[in-house]
Design an enzyme around this catalytic site. Sequence first.
Site, PDB file in Angstrom:
ATOM      1  N   HIS A 247       0.848  -1.195   0.000  1.00  0.00           N
ATOM      2  CA  HIS A 247       0.000   0.000   0.000  1.00  0.00           C
ATOM      3  C   HIS A 247       0.880   1.240   0.000  1.00  0.00           C
ATOM      4  O   HIS A 247       2.077   1.174   0.309  1.00  0.00           O
ATOM      5  CB  HIS A 247      -0.927   0.020   1.216  1.00  0.00           C
ATOM      6  CG  HIS A 247      -0.186  -0.095   2.518  1.00  0.00           C
ATOM      7  ND1 HIS A 247       0.125  -1.304   3.094  1.00  0.00           N
ATOM      8  CD2 HIS A 247       0.345   0.857   3.345  1.00  0.00           C
ATOM      9  CE1 HIS A 247       0.787  -1.103   4.229  1.00  0.00           C
ATOM     10  NE2 HIS A 247       0.944   0.205   4.401  1.00  0.00           N
ATOM     11  N   ARG A 326      13.483  -5.261   3.558  1.00  0.00           N
ATOM     12  CA  ARG A 326      12.430  -5.877   4.366  1.00  0.00           C
ATOM     13  C   ARG A 326      11.107  -5.441   3.752  1.00  0.00           C
ATOM     14  O   ARG A 326      10.875  -4.259   3.498  1.00  0.00           O
ATOM     15  CB  ARG A 326      12.549  -5.431   5.827  1.00  0.00           C
ATOM     16  CG  ARG A 326      11.533  -6.109   6.762  1.00  0.00           C
ATOM     17  CD  ARG A 326      10.305  -5.253   6.946  1.00  0.00           C
ATOM     18  NE  ARG A 326       9.409  -5.751   7.978  1.00  0.00           N
ATOM     19  CZ  ARG A 326       8.216  -5.225   8.243  1.00  0.00           C
ATOM     20  NH1 ARG A 326       7.778  -4.166   7.566  1.00  0.00           N
ATOM     21  NH2 ARG A 326       7.466  -5.720   9.193  1.00  0.00           N
ATOM     22  N   ASP A 328       7.117  -5.074   3.725  1.00  0.00           N
ATOM     23  CA  ASP A 328       5.970  -4.945   4.625  1.00  0.00           C
ATOM     24  C   ASP A 328       4.724  -5.613   4.027  1.00  0.00           C
ATOM     25  O   ASP A 328       4.484  -5.545   2.822  1.00  0.00           O
ATOM     26  CB  ASP A 328       5.700  -3.453   4.860  1.00  0.00           C
ATOM     27  CG  ASP A 328       4.730  -3.201   5.984  1.00  0.00           C
ATOM     28  OD1 ASP A 328       4.995  -3.668   7.101  1.00  0.00           O
ATOM     29  OD2 ASP A 328       3.706  -2.535   5.747  1.00  0.00           O
ATOM     30  N   GLU A 357       7.678  -9.823   5.472  1.00  0.00           N
ATOM     31  CA  GLU A 357       6.907  -9.824   6.721  1.00  0.00           C
ATOM     32  C   GLU A 357       5.728 -10.768   6.554  1.00  0.00           C
ATOM     33  O   GLU A 357       4.712 -10.432   5.954  1.00  0.00           O
ATOM     34  CB  GLU A 357       6.398  -8.418   7.063  1.00  0.00           C
ATOM     35  CG  GLU A 357       5.681  -8.399   8.406  1.00  0.00           C
ATOM     36  CD  GLU A 357       4.684  -7.248   8.563  1.00  0.00           C
ATOM     37  OE1 GLU A 357       4.277  -7.000   9.713  1.00  0.00           O
ATOM     38  OE2 GLU A 357       4.314  -6.632   7.551  1.00  0.00           O
ATOM     39  N   HIS A 423       8.737  -3.070  16.415  1.00  0.00           N
ATOM     40  CA  HIS A 423       7.897  -1.880  16.556  1.00  0.00           C
ATOM     41  C   HIS A 423       6.415  -2.233  16.608  1.00  0.00           C
ATOM     42  O   HIS A 423       5.580  -1.371  16.881  1.00  0.00           O
ATOM     43  CB  HIS A 423       8.155  -0.925  15.386  1.00  0.00           C
ATOM     44  CG  HIS A 423       7.785  -1.496  14.057  1.00  0.00           C
ATOM     45  ND1 HIS A 423       8.518  -2.505  13.450  1.00  0.00           N
ATOM     46  CD2 HIS A 423       6.758  -1.226  13.218  1.00  0.00           C
ATOM     47  CE1 HIS A 423       7.948  -2.806  12.297  1.00  0.00           C
ATOM     48  NE2 HIS A 423       6.882  -2.052  12.137  1.00  0.00           N
ATOM     49  N   ASP A 424       6.072  -3.495  16.332  1.00  0.00           N
ATOM     50  CA  ASP A 424       4.678  -3.942  16.333  1.00  0.00           C
ATOM     51  C   ASP A 424       4.295  -4.721  17.582  1.00  0.00           C
ATOM     52  O   ASP A 424       3.153  -5.175  17.694  1.00  0.00           O
ATOM     53  CB  ASP A 424       4.412  -4.839  15.109  1.00  0.00           C
ATOM     54  CG  ASP A 424       4.380  -4.067  13.800  1.00  0.00           C
ATOM     55  OD1 ASP A 424       3.884  -2.928  13.808  1.00  0.00           O
ATOM     56  OD2 ASP A 424       4.848  -4.590  12.780  1.00  0.00           O
ATOM     57  N   ASP A 468       2.287  -0.626  20.580  1.00  0.00           N
ATOM     58  CA  ASP A 468       2.365   0.650  19.877  1.00  0.00           C
ATOM     59  C   ASP A 468       1.291   1.599  20.449  1.00  0.00           C
ATOM     60  O   ASP A 468       0.132   1.224  20.560  1.00  0.00           O
ATOM     61  CB  ASP A 468       2.111   0.364  18.384  1.00  0.00           C
ATOM     62  CG  ASP A 468       1.923   1.612  17.553  1.00  0.00           C
ATOM     63  OD1 ASP A 468       2.403   2.681  17.963  1.00  0.00           O
ATOM     64  OD2 ASP A 468       1.279   1.492  16.486  1.00  0.00           O
ATOM     65  N   ARG A 472       7.599   2.326  21.160  1.00  0.00           N
ATOM     66  CA  ARG A 472       8.368   3.198  20.272  1.00  0.00           C
ATOM     67  C   ARG A 472       8.908   4.420  21.020  1.00  0.00           C
ATOM     68  O   ARG A 472       8.999   5.510  20.473  1.00  0.00           O
ATOM     69  CB  ARG A 472       7.501   3.625  19.079  1.00  0.00           C
ATOM     70  CG  ARG A 472       6.963   2.435  18.279  1.00  0.00           C
ATOM     71  CD  ARG A 472       6.002   2.856  17.180  1.00  0.00           C
ATOM     72  NE  ARG A 472       5.481   1.684  16.459  1.00  0.00           N
ATOM     73  CZ  ARG A 472       4.660   1.741  15.426  1.00  0.00           C
ATOM     74  NH1 ARG A 472       4.249   2.925  14.970  1.00  0.00           N
ATOM     75  NH2 ARG A 472       4.238   0.639  14.832  1.00  0.00           N
TER      76      ARG A 472
END
Length: 588
Positions: A247, A326, A328, A357, A423-424, A468, A472
Amino acid sequence: MRKEAIHHRSTDNFAYAYDSETLHLRLQTKKHDVDHVELLFGDPYEWHDGAWQFQTMPMRKTGSDGLFDYWFAEVKPPYRRLRYGFVLRAGDEKLVYTEKGFYHEAPSDDTAYYFCFPFLHRVDLFQAPDWVKDTVWYQIFPERFANGNPAISPKGARPWGSEDPTPTSFFGGDLQGIIDHLDYLADLGITGIYLTPIFRAPSNHKYDTADYFEIDPHFGDKETLKTLVKHCHEKGIRVMLDAVFNHCGYEFAPFQDVLKNGAASRYKDWFHIREFPLQTEPRPNYDTFAFVPQMPKLNTAHPEVKRYLLDVATYWIREFDIDGWRLDVANEIDHEFWREFRQAVKALKPDVYILGEIWHDAMPWLRGDQFDAVMNYPFTDGALRFFAKEEISARQFADIMVRLLHSYPKHVNEAAFNLLGSHDTPRLLTICGGDVRKAKLLFLFQLTFTGSPCIYYGDEIGMTGGNDPECRKCMVWDPEKQNKELYEHVKQLIALRKQYRALRRGDVAFLAADDEANHLVYEKTDGNETVMIIINRSNEAAEIPMPIDARGKWLVNLLTGERFAAEAETLCVSLPPYGFVLYAIESW
């Protein structure tokens, strides 16, 4: 023998070419049901007096989980082709297992009975970059690692670490800040950094890309990135960027054109639009990441979109010499796009690392024509459930890891991206309930397991935070607020991983897993090098037997350097609560 539990297929994790001359073959049987397995094999065109000529070799049991035993054999067929089956024995019972079913004796009148590996083609090999197998990664969320150039910080950026982050807050982290702290990473032992997106985007996370060919001005410019990559390479550190091709962001120029011109836009087919005009409420009438209207899904099957994104992928390799991508939300993009992506980037830089991912079974992407690896979240989940949350026993944990290792070919496991947090996800120490001992065990397992480990920035110094945006937070650079004990533990483990090839690339064997006391013993073996790891994941001190005959061997405690000769037939190791030890086992 339970025939319904006996399974093999001549592809994927059960039969694959490990290199240009070697085949790996696996068989699955019911746990504790089969005593001995032999591989029956031969060239399909070797015949004598009307009978197919074959030979047999013993298969090695490489592990067991809660349901199955797994058997393994390695073969180098002289003509790179093979027909094969399996001879199974349990007590006096014998079965010959072939593609066409079970027999009491091996058929020799026709090779069509047998499983087939038609030909070993080099072009079909799964080939991940060799350097990845030795790499220790460090994931950086650029907006929160370090502010090296306050002059380019976003308007309204908060003072560094002055408050907890929100989904929309900024603190001014940038590429210069990473450059300024490369010595810190090198001292820790890091040999690869993975940066979450750095391209122009309105958010702090940058997963809503507005321009794929420009670095976000709050992070720096292209010269800064070139400087970062150059300095990293000088220190032996690889650089992997994050690409969001599933996206784009709401501000992406082609999407803005569709918003403006509707069905008349030349970019309308770049997206998955169900009707015009576009609407965002109550749900968007165009496909998006999840249902986020600010992240419209790209039509990667469209020739113009494909050409644009492949240009992006090759541009940053060609102009900046990055070492990896990487990818996404990789599982929501068509396979054909990824095949063309691989061809494009590998033609430019053959040893670039392609990491997808994917949070679930990823075998369809790991057949050599798409990715080199995926983010190994099943590893993450199993490790956190055992060491941090204490939801499962040692036996259950060992079963999970054995099943995971046998779900993929060996060379896929060697390149897997093993993470404990990102980060997730919530911070490692937070999941451990603040117990540093548990965090140490997690790092111990991660850094002694097969694959390419990744540390999320700040986990090595004991940073905390929930989901999150709490995970972060700004990197803590004040030494007084860092957990130095945890840092030194991670640093020592990374150094040992570099020193002992078995810790990086060795085969894993679980030797003992105590269901009641939750003791875990496993070893890593590579050639003549063996390292045994013993873990007491309990809040009681323990005397743990070493499940090997150590007579005639030296044991070297890798944490202390102590070296002693084993004279007794059985040895026990005394470990405190949540204690551990690593022994190199050497022959006299």
